[in-house]
Scaffold this active site. Sequence first.
Site, PDB file in Angstrom:
ATOM      1  N   HIS A 231       1.046  -1.325  -0.078  1.00  0.00           N
ATOM      2  CA  HIS A 231       0.051   0.023   0.073  1.00  0.00           C
ATOM      3  C   HIS A 231       0.715   1.249  -0.107  1.00  0.00           C
ATOM      4  CE1 HIS A 231      -3.772  -2.365   0.823  1.00  0.00           C
ATOM      5  NE2 HIS A 231      -4.420  -1.211   0.525  1.00  0.00           N
TER       6      HIS A 231
ATOM      7  N   HIS B 162       0.799  -2.785   9.254  1.00  0.00           N
ATOM      8  CA  HIS B 162       2.291  -2.644   8.972  1.00  0.00           C
ATOM      9  C   HIS B 162       3.045  -2.020  10.342  1.00  0.00           C
ATOM     10  CE1 HIS B 162       2.595  -4.124   4.916  1.00  0.00           C
ATOM     11  NE2 HIS B 162       1.266  -3.504   4.896  1.00  0.00           N
TER      12      HIS B 162
END
Length: 437
Positions: free
Chosen positions: A204, A251
């Site tokens: 992303h 993350h």
Amino acid sequence: MASGALHRFVRLCRYLQDPCHVARFQQFCGVRGTFPKKQTEAGETLGVNGACGGQCGDSARGLPGQRLRKSLNADENVERDERSANGPSGRDAERDSKGTVKPLRRNSLTGDVGQEFIIENRFLFYLFTVGTELGNEMFFIVFFPFLMWNVDPYVSRQLIVVWAWVLFLGQSTKDLVRWTRPASPPVVKVEVFYNTEYSMPSTHAMSGTALPFCLFLLTCSRWQYPFMFGLSIALFWSVLVCISRIYMGMHSVLEVITGFLYSVLILAVLHPMLHDIDTFYLSHSFAPLVVLLVHVGFSLVAFSLDSWSTSRGDTAQALATAAGAALACRLNYQLGLQPDPPEEALPLTLPLIDGALLTRSIMRLLVGVAVLLAVRAAMKAVAIPLACRIFGVPSDDVRKARQHAHIELAYRFLVYGTVAYCCVFLVPLLFGFLGLS
């Protein structure tokens, strides 16, 4: 000296990988978990991905999650225990009365809905939800067509090339490094859709950096607009996507920083070659064969790196989209459709946005995206049974059938290659028929 610098670098990486930084950021933004007490106590002795980490703030003793992967069965059992442990209680009733408990999207692989959580700052929740959606399928199915139909096909063609290869390299790197997601607890999984994929680097963050900055680099000398305005938009877009992945609990800080830097490196290599790649795709006689061989071939490479996961399908989807778009762009070029403006017309001037232009652009987007969604739905209904029949795989359980590499590869190329082809070639023809050109 070199060994000392390396040691400090490794310590910095361990520090940035600590899930407690993610948990603290989530708490600062008003995200609260609903972990059962038993699991929370266990989380105090387990760091990222099961590494011994101690209390939040203590860094793990090694780079966590390396060459590890959670068992899907274990994940399902833990999440099932979490849901049973979160039965009705006074605290649950209090949260329900506040209306702040938010269910999660289902996991793309296991179908689990995940752990409930509390949102105390709705503005940040919606802001970072928008940020994370900038890297998801529905955004791309609107963004690339909008550029193609309403702004500049030349820019859209080259941007698709960058997007596809950034995703391929990012997802392939994930399958080689094989780090799992930040541990929960202490991290709250605001999103679980990609939770069973590997996490290093953040794709992303990669696409959320490569796309806006590539868009800026392609347009700053091609269109007349304030330089700082374009740079500010690109920077805001990138930062929003990167921070949203930490907010979502998907993350660590290290993985997001790595994704950002990795995409900058890829963009630095690809950007000088984009014009030559575009010229080759449009005019070379062997371009269709090369496009198919390269995109299918690299999809097979991605499928060979690890056992089945949704990340492999996402890689094939991006490459299939790029292949379909490249073939359709070549056909447009051969037929003289959607010609690029001549060099002497550059830089282009932004048109005056009046009611007629705005209405026509919105109508193109609505009609075109509706057609693409219809094509996608029709191809999805046909692709899996067709691929299963061709390869002799039972089609009763679609999820299980798609775990076969050749089924998933055929499915992604049939569906998204066709969608991209329609976007670039057929939908503009429809606009001409409807008077929306």
